[in-house]
Design a protein around this motif. Structure first.
Motif, PDB file in Angstrom:
ATOM      1  N   MET A 267       1.446  -0.948   0.285  1.00  0.00           N
ATOM      2  CA  MET A 267      -0.004  -0.009  -0.002  1.00  0.00           C
ATOM      3  C   MET A 267       0.646   1.296  -0.033  1.00  0.00           C
ATOM      4  SD  MET A 267      -3.922  -1.293   2.466  1.00  0.00           S
ATOM      5  CE  MET A 267      -2.101  -0.835   3.862  1.00  0.00           C
ATOM      6  N   THR A 268       0.590   1.851  -0.983  1.00  0.00           N
ATOM      7  CA  THR A 268       1.455   3.634  -1.127  1.00  0.00           C
ATOM      8  C   THR A 268       0.471   4.319  -1.785  1.00  0.00           C
ATOM      9  OG1 THR A 268       3.133   2.194  -1.796  1.00  0.00           O
ATOM     10  CG2 THR A 268       3.651   4.281  -2.219  1.00  0.00           C
ATOM     11  N   VAL A 269       0.852   5.589  -1.101  1.00  0.00           N
ATOM     12  CA  VAL A 269       0.230   6.935  -1.691  1.00  0.00           C
ATOM     13  C   VAL A 269       1.412   7.645  -2.996  1.00  0.00           C
ATOM     14  CG1 VAL A 269      -0.700   9.121  -0.961  1.00  0.00           C
ATOM     15  CG2 VAL A 269      -0.956   7.100   0.210  1.00  0.00           C
TER      16      VAL A 269
ATOM     17  N   MET B 236      -2.095  29.552  -7.243  1.00  0.00           N
ATOM     18  CA  MET B 236      -0.691  28.734  -7.027  1.00  0.00           C
ATOM     19  C   MET B 236      -0.333  27.120  -8.368  1.00  0.00           C
ATOM     20  SD  MET B 236      -1.462  27.993  -2.918  1.00  0.00           S
ATOM     21  CE  MET B 236      -2.995  27.719  -3.265  1.00  0.00           C
ATOM     22  N   LEU B 237       0.620  26.621  -7.880  1.00  0.00           N
ATOM     23  CA  LEU B 237       0.482  25.540  -8.636  1.00  0.00           C
ATOM     24  C   LEU B 237       0.069  23.954  -7.981  1.00  0.00           C
ATOM     25  CD1 LEU B 237       3.440  25.762 -10.572  1.00  0.00           C
ATOM     26  CD2 LEU B 237       1.158  25.720 -11.228  1.00  0.00           C
ATOM     27  N   TRP B 238      -0.318  22.882  -8.286  1.00  0.00           N
ATOM     28  CA  TRP B 238      -1.438  21.939  -7.620  1.00  0.00           C
ATOM     29  C   TRP B 238      -1.595  21.054  -8.393  1.00  0.00           C
ATOM     30  CZ3 TRP B 238      -3.865  22.527  -3.719  1.00  0.00           C
ATOM     31  CH2 TRP B 238      -4.909  24.170  -3.243  1.00  0.00           C
ATOM     32  N   GLY B 239      -0.761  20.013  -7.670  1.00  0.00           N
ATOM     33  CA  GLY B 239      -0.309  18.174  -7.754  1.00  0.00           C
ATOM     34  C   GLY B 239      -1.389  17.789  -7.798  1.00  0.00           C
ATOM     35  N   HIS B 240      -1.560  16.433  -7.945  1.00  0.00           N
ATOM     36  CA  HIS B 240      -2.688  15.266  -7.301  1.00  0.00           C
ATOM     37  C   HIS B 240      -2.183  14.073  -6.838  1.00  0.00           C
ATOM     38  CE1 HIS B 240      -4.418  16.160 -11.427  1.00  0.00           C
ATOM     39  NE2 HIS B 240      -5.449  16.601 -10.919  1.00  0.00           N
ATOM     40  N   LEU B 241      -2.591  13.704  -5.312  1.00  0.00           N
ATOM     41  CA  LEU B 241      -2.192  12.776  -4.380  1.00  0.00           C
ATOM     42  C   LEU B 241      -3.132  11.434  -4.681  1.00  0.00           C
ATOM     43  CD1 LEU B 241      -0.367  12.207  -1.922  1.00  0.00           C
ATOM     44  CD2 LEU B 241      -2.352  13.173  -1.059  1.00  0.00           C
ATOM     45  N   ILE B 242      -2.815  10.157  -4.649  1.00  0.00           N
ATOM     46  CA  ILE B 242      -4.091   9.638  -5.065  1.00  0.00           C
ATOM     47  C   ILE B 242      -2.714   7.883  -4.470  1.00  0.00           C
ATOM     48  CG2 ILE B 242      -4.460   9.774  -7.606  1.00  0.00           C
ATOM     49  CD1 ILE B 242      -2.787   7.186  -8.024  1.00  0.00           C
ATOM     50  N   SER B 243      -4.114   6.454  -3.677  1.00  0.00           N
ATOM     51  CA  SER B 243      -3.378   6.138  -3.275  1.00  0.00           C
ATOM     52  C   SER B 243      -3.474   4.494  -4.640  1.00  0.00           C
ATOM     53  CB  SER B 243      -4.303   4.925  -2.111  1.00  0.00           C
ATOM     54  OG  SER B 243      -4.258   4.109  -1.126  1.00  0.00           O
ATOM     55  N   ASP B 244      -2.710   3.186  -4.108  1.00  0.00           N
ATOM     56  CA  ASP B 244      -3.032   2.582  -4.963  1.00  0.00           C
ATOM     57  C   ASP B 244      -3.931   1.336  -4.653  1.00  0.00           C
ATOM     58  OD1 ASP B 244      -1.954   1.174  -2.570  1.00  0.00           O
ATOM     59  OD2 ASP B 244       0.259   0.739  -4.472  1.00  0.00           O
ATOM     60  N   THR B 245      -4.190   1.746  -3.705  1.00  0.00           N
ATOM     61  CA  THR B 245      -5.403   0.342  -2.786  1.00  0.00           C
ATOM     62  C   THR B 245      -6.329   0.864  -2.513  1.00  0.00           C
ATOM     63  OG1 THR B 245      -4.016   0.566  -0.503  1.00  0.00           O
ATOM     64  CG2 THR B 245      -2.988  -1.546  -2.363  1.00  0.00           C
TER      65      THR B 245
ATOM     66  N   LEU C  40      -5.337   6.743   1.285  1.00  0.00           N
ATOM     67  CA  LEU C  40      -6.056   8.302   0.481  1.00  0.00           C
ATOM     68  C   LEU C  40      -5.962   9.212   2.119  1.00  0.00           C
ATOM     69  CD1 LEU C  40      -4.720  10.415  -1.792  1.00  0.00           C
ATOM     70  CD2 LEU C  40      -6.558   9.422  -2.202  1.00  0.00           C
ATOM     71  N   HIS C  41      -7.120   9.161   2.867  1.00  0.00           N
ATOM     72  CA  HIS C  41      -7.820  10.034   3.352  1.00  0.00           C
ATOM     73  C   HIS C  41      -6.633   9.788   4.683  1.00  0.00           C
ATOM     74  CE1 HIS C  41     -11.022  11.032   1.351  1.00  0.00           C
ATOM     75  NE2 HIS C  41     -12.441   9.976   1.357  1.00  0.00           N
ATOM     76  N   GLU C  42      -6.058   9.092   4.788  1.00  0.00           N
ATOM     77  CA  GLU C  42      -4.636   9.252   6.176  1.00  0.00           C
ATOM     78  C   GLU C  42      -3.879   9.927   6.130  1.00  0.00           C
ATOM     79  OE1 GLU C  42      -2.533   6.162   8.540  1.00  0.00           O
ATOM     80  OE2 GLU C  42      -4.254   5.176   8.046  1.00  0.00           O
TER      81      GLU C  42
ATOM     82  N   ASP D 175     -11.570  11.000  -6.773  1.00  0.00           N
ATOM     83  CA  ASP D 175     -10.873   9.689  -6.184  1.00  0.00           C
ATOM     84  C   ASP D 175      -9.555  10.122  -6.126  1.00  0.00           C
ATOM     85  OD1 ASP D 175     -10.257  11.332  -8.614  1.00  0.00           O
ATOM     86  OD2 ASP D 175     -10.391   9.188 -10.245  1.00  0.00           O
ATOM     87  N   HIS D 176      -8.867  11.233  -5.798  1.00  0.00           N
ATOM     88  CA  HIS D 176      -7.070  12.047  -5.527  1.00  0.00           C
ATOM     89  C   HIS D 176      -8.223  13.436  -4.738  1.00  0.00           C
ATOM     90  CE1 HIS D 176      -9.192  14.790  -8.537  1.00  0.00           C
ATOM     91  NE2 HIS D 176      -8.206  15.624  -8.504  1.00  0.00           N
ATOM     92  N   TYR D 177      -6.321  13.650  -4.187  1.00  0.00           N
ATOM     93  CA  TYR D 177      -6.406  15.041  -3.168  1.00  0.00           C
ATOM     94  C   TYR D 177      -5.815  15.965  -4.775  1.00  0.00           C
ATOM     95  CZ  TYR D 177      -7.778  13.379   1.620  1.00  0.00           C
ATOM     96  OH  TYR D 177      -9.040  13.364   2.373  1.00  0.00           O
TER      97      TYR D 177
END
Length: 184
Positions: A1-3, A15-24, A29-31, A46-48
């Motif tokens: 499990m990785t984010v 600002m510049l923004w990226g995306h954060l996801i979980s593989d599981t 992801l919320h944690e 599905d992402h932050y």
């Protein structure tokens, strides 16, 4: 499990923004997002979304930075991805579920009860509005292009407040975006 995160390159709000996801899982992801100090409002189905300034906090939380293409492949493989063409239907389902929680009819175009997630931006249509309220006692932030949109937002807030008080005993917290239905 990785984010995973990609490099911020999407401009919004100065600002510049990226995306954060979980593989599981979304729970994972919320944690990790909470551990990195990302606000719950930055969750988008599905992402932050995360700003460049959060890079060190994400690294400290164990997030792995990958390229855009790899991030997309990981999200697709996770089974958590909501495709661009499916996002309006996903937002409509979420709005209907949240409206049902309160007993709100008709269902607005985009509604979130609580702090997790954000509604679509304010459309460029007269009479449209977007409102946010972070605490039950706090003032609402209203965005509108015109007086009709502002009046509609104030009316919606009064309705949401009454329904929330009746159902939960506390004032409304969340976001809503609505306005006249666009012509076909």
């Amino acid at each position: 499990m990785t984010v995973f995160a990609d490099t911020p390159r999407w401009p919004r709000h100065g600002m510049l923004w990226g995306h954060l996801i979980s593989d599981t899982s979304l729970a994972e992801l919320h944690e990790i997002a909470a551990r990195a100090g990302l606000p719950p409002r930055s969750f988008d189905l599905d992402h932050y979304d995360w700003p460049t300034a959060a890079r060190d906090a994400l690294a400290a939380a164990g997030v792995r930075v990958v390229g855009d293409g790899e991030l997309t492949r990981i999200l697709i493989a996770s089974g958590l991805r909501i495709r661009l063409r499916d996002r309006p239907a996903a937002r409509a389902r979420r709005s209907a579920e949240h409206a049902a929680e309160l007993g709100l009819e008709p269902v607005p175009q985009d509604l979130i009860v609580g702090m997790l997630g954000h509604v679509d931006p304010l459309p460029e249509r007269p009479g449209s509005f977007r409102l946010s309220r972070d605490t039950p006692e706090g003032a609402a932030r209203i965005e509108a292009h015109d007086a009709l949109g502002r009046r509609s937002a104030e009316k919606m807030l009064a309705q949401l407040e009454a329904l929330s008080l009746a159902r939960t005993g506390t004032g409304f917290v969340g976001q809503v975006m609505d306005g006249p239905t666009p012509a076909p």
